[in-house]
Design a protein around this motif. Sequence first.
Motif, mmCIF file in Angstrom:
data_model
loop_
_atom_site.group_PDB
_atom_site.id
_atom_site.type_symbol
_atom_site.label_atom_id
_atom_site.label_comp_id
_atom_site.label_asym_id
_atom_site.label_seq_id
_atom_site.Cartn_x
_atom_site.Cartn_y
_atom_site.Cartn_z
ATOM 1 N N ILE A 88 0.842 -1.193 0.000
ATOM 2 C CA ILE A 88 0.000 0.000 0.000
ATOM 3 C C ILE A 88 0.882 1.250 0.000
ATOM 4 O O ILE A 88 0.580 2.241 -0.667
ATOM 5 C CB ILE A 88 -0.960 0.001 1.216
ATOM 6 N N ALA A 89 2.000 1.184 0.712
ATOM 7 C CA ALA A 89 2.931 2.314 0.744
ATOM 8 C C ALA A 89 3.577 2.548 -0.627
ATOM 9 O O ALA A 89 4.064 3.639 -0.905
ATOM 10 C CB ALA A 89 4.005 2.081 1.803
ATOM 11 N N LEU A 90 3.559 1.524 -1.471
ATOM 12 C CA LEU A 90 4.142 1.643 -2.809
ATOM 13 C C LEU A 90 3.136 2.118 -3.861
ATOM 14 O O LEU A 90 3.424 2.078 -5.046
ATOM 15 C CB LEU A 90 4.715 0.295 -3.254
ATOM 16 N N PHE A 91 1.961 2.560 -3.424
ATOM 17 C CA PHE A 91 0.931 3.005 -4.372
ATOM 18 C C PHE A 91 1.467 3.951 -5.449
ATOM 19 O O PHE A 91 1.173 3.773 -6.622
ATOM 20 C CB PHE A 91 -0.217 3.677 -3.628
ATOM 21 N N PRO A 92 2.232 4.973 -5.077
ATOM 22 C CA PRO A 92 2.706 5.885 -6.143
ATOM 23 C C PRO A 92 3.525 5.167 -7.218
ATOM 24 O O PRO A 92 3.361 5.436 -8.401
ATOM 25 C CB PRO A 92 3.537 6.910 -5.381
ATOM 26 N N TRP A 153 -5.636 5.963 -6.571
ATOM 27 C CA TRP A 153 -6.319 4.732 -6.957
ATOM 28 C C TRP A 153 -7.759 5.011 -7.384
ATOM 29 O O TRP A 153 -8.291 4.343 -8.258
ATOM 30 C CB TRP A 153 -6.274 3.707 -5.827
ATOM 31 N N MET A 154 -8.384 6.001 -6.788
ATOM 32 C CA MET A 154 -9.733 6.364 -7.234
ATOM 33 C C MET A 154 -9.680 6.893 -8.667
ATOM 34 O O MET A 154 -10.530 6.560 -9.497
ATOM 35 C CB MET A 154 -10.357 7.390 -6.285
ATOM 36 N N PHE A 155 -8.661 7.694 -8.964
ATOM 37 C CA PHE A 155 -8.505 8.178 -10.337
ATOM 38 C C PHE A 155 -8.251 7.011 -11.287
ATOM 39 O O PHE A 155 -8.786 6.975 -12.404
ATOM 40 C CB PHE A 155 -7.373 9.203 -10.434
ATOM 41 N N ILE A 156 -7.443 6.049 -10.865
ATOM 42 C CA ILE A 156 -7.206 4.867 -11.700
ATOM 43 C C ILE A 156 -8.513 4.120 -11.921
ATOM 44 O O ILE A 156 -8.778 3.618 -13.011
ATOM 45 C CB ILE A 156 -6.123 3.961 -11.074
ATOM 46 N N GLY A 157 -9.353 4.056 -10.899
ATOM 47 C CA GLY A 157 -10.663 3.426 -11.057
ATOM 48 C C GLY A 157 -11.481 4.103 -12.140
ATOM 49 O O GLY A 157 -12.080 3.442 -12.996
ATOM 50 N N ILE A 158 -11.500 5.440 -12.120
ATOM 51 C CA ILE A 158 -12.227 6.187 -13.157
ATOM 52 C C ILE A 158 -11.613 5.918 -14.527
ATOM 53 O O ILE A 158 -12.325 5.675 -15.504
ATOM 54 C CB ILE A 158 -12.214 7.703 -12.834
ATOM 55 N N THR A 159 -10.278 5.930 -14.596
ATOM 56 C CA THR A 159 -9.583 5.667 -15.855
ATOM 57 C C THR A 159 -9.924 4.277 -16.375
ATOM 58 O O THR A 159 -10.181 4.093 -17.571
ATOM 59 C CB THR A 159 -8.056 5.795 -15.656
ATOM 60 N N MET A 160 -9.935 3.294 -15.488
ATOM 61 C CA MET A 160 -10.260 1.926 -15.897
ATOM 62 C C MET A 160 -11.678 1.853 -16.462
ATOM 63 O O MET A 160 -11.910 1.202 -17.482
ATOM 64 C CB MET A 160 -10.112 0.961 -14.720
ATOM 65 N N ILE A 161 -12.606 2.501 -15.798
ATOM 66 C CA ILE A 161 -14.001 2.481 -16.250
ATOM 67 C C ILE A 161 -14.119 3.135 -17.628
ATOM 68 O O ILE A 161 -14.716 2.565 -18.552
ATOM 69 C CB ILE A 161 -14.920 3.170 -15.223
#
Length: 185
Positions: A88-92, A153-161
């Motif tokens: 989780i700390a490696l998210f960036p 990660w929320m932005f990645i979720g939007i991007t994935m959708i």
Amino acid sequence: MNIRQKLSVTALGTVEILTGILLLINPVGLTTWIIIIAGIILTLIGIFKIIAYFRLPAEEAALQKSLVFGILAVLAGVWCMFRSSWFIALFPLLTTLYGLIVLISGVTKIQWSADMIRLKKRQWGWMALSAAITIICAATILRHPFAAAATLWMFIGITMIVEAIIDILSTIFIRDHNEDFVKMK
């Protein structure tokens, strides 16, 4: 693109949409569970590799790396299961890697657009639009404008959708340009 490939793209797009929605709802929770499940899978694979090593004849086992792979898989699996917060700390970093994957996807779509233009397909604009949106999403991810990992990660979720919907629509509405290659032969 045959029906099987279209179904495959549609299924993958659906999984991407669902994953994107879950990332919007609880990005850290979803990611933690994915890491734990990956750890369980790695541990099981490692155990099976270790067992397989000891079941093989000594000469054959000596040529394979089943024991090494098995031990490393178990160690990685246990690490994932009990140290998921480390990831989780490696998210960036993970977000940057995801951005690179999305960028590669966008560049690939540029070639598909160029192929369609060269084949004189009128629908090339949809693929070009898909490429542009994908590259814009990749650039946004790679710029790292957000401070909080959950927001990333929320932005990645939007991007994935968004990308999944575009891929599904492209699959549904654009005829396969590979058919033209077959006709040319």
